[in-house]
Design a protein around this motif. Structure first.
Motif, PDB file in Angstrom:
ATOM      1  N   ILE A  59       0.864  -1.171   0.000  1.00 27.44           N
ATOM      2  CA  ILE A  59       0.000   0.000   0.000  1.00 27.44           C
ATOM      3  C   ILE A  59       0.907   1.229   0.000  1.00 27.44           C
ATOM      4  O   ILE A  59       1.875   1.307   0.761  1.00 27.44           O
ATOM      5  N   SER A  60       0.608   2.177  -0.877  1.00 23.27           N
ATOM      6  CA  SER A  60       1.408   3.388  -0.995  1.00 23.27           C
ATOM      7  C   SER A  60       0.468   4.577  -1.215  1.00 23.27           C
ATOM      8  O   SER A  60      -0.700   4.389  -1.567  1.00 23.27           O
ATOM      9  N   PRO A  61       0.958   5.800  -1.001  1.00 24.04           N
ATOM     10  CA  PRO A  61       0.078   6.957  -1.182  1.00 24.04           C
ATOM     11  C   PRO A  61      -0.496   7.063  -2.594  1.00 24.04           C
ATOM     12  O   PRO A  61      -1.638   7.501  -2.777  1.00 24.04           O
ATOM     13  N   GLY A 111       3.061  -0.756  -6.093  1.00 26.96           N
ATOM     14  CA  GLY A 111       2.358   0.033  -5.086  1.00 26.96           C
ATOM     15  C   GLY A 111       0.916   0.232  -5.496  1.00 26.96           C
ATOM     16  O   GLY A 111       0.627   0.409  -6.691  1.00 26.96           O
ATOM     17  N   ILE A 112       0.030   0.181  -4.530  1.00 31.60           N
ATOM     18  CA  ILE A 112      -1.387   0.407  -4.807  1.00 31.60           C
ATOM     19  C   ILE A 112      -1.974   1.256  -3.688  1.00 31.60           C
ATOM     20  O   ILE A 112      -1.722   0.992  -2.504  1.00 31.60           O
ATOM     21  N   SER A 113      -2.693   2.291  -4.044  1.00 34.20           N
ATOM     22  CA  SER A 113      -3.296   3.148  -3.036  1.00 34.20           C
ATOM     23  C   SER A 113      -4.502   2.451  -2.416  1.00 34.20           C
ATOM     24  O   SER A 113      -5.063   1.512  -2.987  1.00 34.20           O
ATOM     25  N   PHE A 114      -4.894   2.917  -1.239  1.00 39.12           N
ATOM     26  CA  PHE A 114      -6.097   2.359  -0.618  1.00 39.12           C
ATOM     27  C   PHE A 114      -7.299   2.499  -1.551  1.00 39.12           C
ATOM     28  O   PHE A 114      -8.094   1.565  -1.699  1.00 39.12           O
ATOM     29  N   GLN A 115      -7.420   3.664  -2.186  1.00 37.48           N
ATOM     30  CA  GLN A 115      -8.568   3.885  -3.069  1.00 37.48           C
ATOM     31  C   GLN A 115      -8.578   2.881  -4.222  1.00 37.48           C
ATOM     32  O   GLN A 115      -9.619   2.292  -4.547  1.00 37.48           O
ATOM     33  N   ASP A 116      -7.414   2.662  -4.839  1.00 36.48           N
ATOM     34  CA  ASP A 116      -7.359   1.732  -5.968  1.00 36.48           C
ATOM     35  C   ASP A 116      -7.563   0.288  -5.517  1.00 36.48           C
ATOM     36  O   ASP A 116      -8.137  -0.525  -6.253  1.00 36.48           O
ATOM     37  N   LEU A 117      -7.107  -0.037  -4.308  1.00 36.46           N
ATOM     38  CA  LEU A 117      -7.349  -1.378  -3.774  1.00 36.46           C
ATOM     39  C   LEU A 117      -8.844  -1.606  -3.562  1.00 36.46           C
ATOM     40  O   LEU A 117      -9.383  -2.662  -3.920  1.00 36.46           O
ATOM     41  N   ILE A 118      -9.511  -0.608  -2.998  1.00 34.08           N
ATOM     42  CA  ILE A 118     -10.958  -0.697  -2.782  1.00 34.08           C
ATOM     43  C   ILE A 118     -11.681  -0.884  -4.109  1.00 34.08           C
ATOM     44  O   ILE A 118     -12.587  -1.719  -4.236  1.00 34.08           O
ATOM     45  N   ASP A 119     -11.249  -0.136  -5.115  1.00 35.81           N
ATOM     46  CA  ASP A 119     -11.869  -0.260  -6.438  1.00 35.81           C
ATOM     47  C   ASP A 119     -11.577  -1.623  -7.066  1.00 35.81           C
ATOM     48  O   ASP A 119     -12.463  -2.232  -7.681  1.00 35.81           O
TER      49      ASP A 119
END
Length: 199
Positions: A59-61, A111-119
């Protein structure tokens, strides 16, 4: 998807194995780990276990390739927990002991942001979020899209919030953000805090 547990920094899965197995009967469990050899162990441990979804990433910004400072397997010859010191911070392991210098390598990870992981997983509910990112928890959690998704419980490591063994403004800003989104924060131990949603 209604997710029961999301673990960021799952390591090889050994430390949270019982929690993972208990949670997977209630709903999907997503395990995030970027270091290749640890991810291989994690994947092997939960191979064939229904409702458990390992993902090799950090997870990254922002999403995209990230420089990650990964302990080699022989880091455990310095200390038995040496392979747990993988971090986005270049000096994190060495700040624990200079002896780690030869046992950490810079690698490129997804790296994947929290938002992109949720999506990516179409997450609509998250019961429990657990993070252990060796110095980045308080920074990463400030990027969590609480307006879109509010985990019921969040456990995070705070003792390296502003550098190894240092707390300061990153922890303060996260606590203020959690309060703004109606969380009550309690001390778990000398390393971790747990936030409970009042919403």
């Amino acid at each position: 998807m209604d997710v029961e547990l999301l673990v960021v920094g799952a390591h090889n899965g050994a430390k949270l194995r019982n929690d993972i197995l208990a949670c997977k009967d209630k709903g999907p469990v997503i395990l995030i780990e970027p270091i290749p050899y640890l991810f291989a162990q994690l994947e092997s441990t939960f191979k064939g276990v229904p409702n458990v979804f390992p993902l090799q990433a950090c997870i990254s910004p922002t999403s995209g390739p990230q420089e990650f400072f990964a302990p080699k397997p022989e880091a455990n010859t310095v200390a038995g927990w040496g392979d747990q010191l993988g971090s986005l911070r270049a000096d994190h392991a060495v700040q624990h002991s200079p002896d780690f210098k030869e046992h950490v390598e810079k690698i490129e990870v997804l790296g994947i942001s929290f938002q992109d992981l949720i999506d990516r997983f179409s997450i609509t509910r998250l019961n429990y979020l657990f993070t252990d990112t060796e110095g980045y928890d308080c920074i990463l959690l400030q990027t969590f899209p609480f307006l879109k998704l509010r985990p019921k419980v969040i456990t995070f490591e705070f003792k390296h919030a502003d550098g190894t063994f240092t707390v300061g403004k990153n922890l303060a800003l996260l606590l203020l953000r959690l309060e703004a989104f109606e969380y009550t924060v309690k001390v778990v131990d000398s390393e971790n805090l747990r936030a409970f949603s009042r919403f």
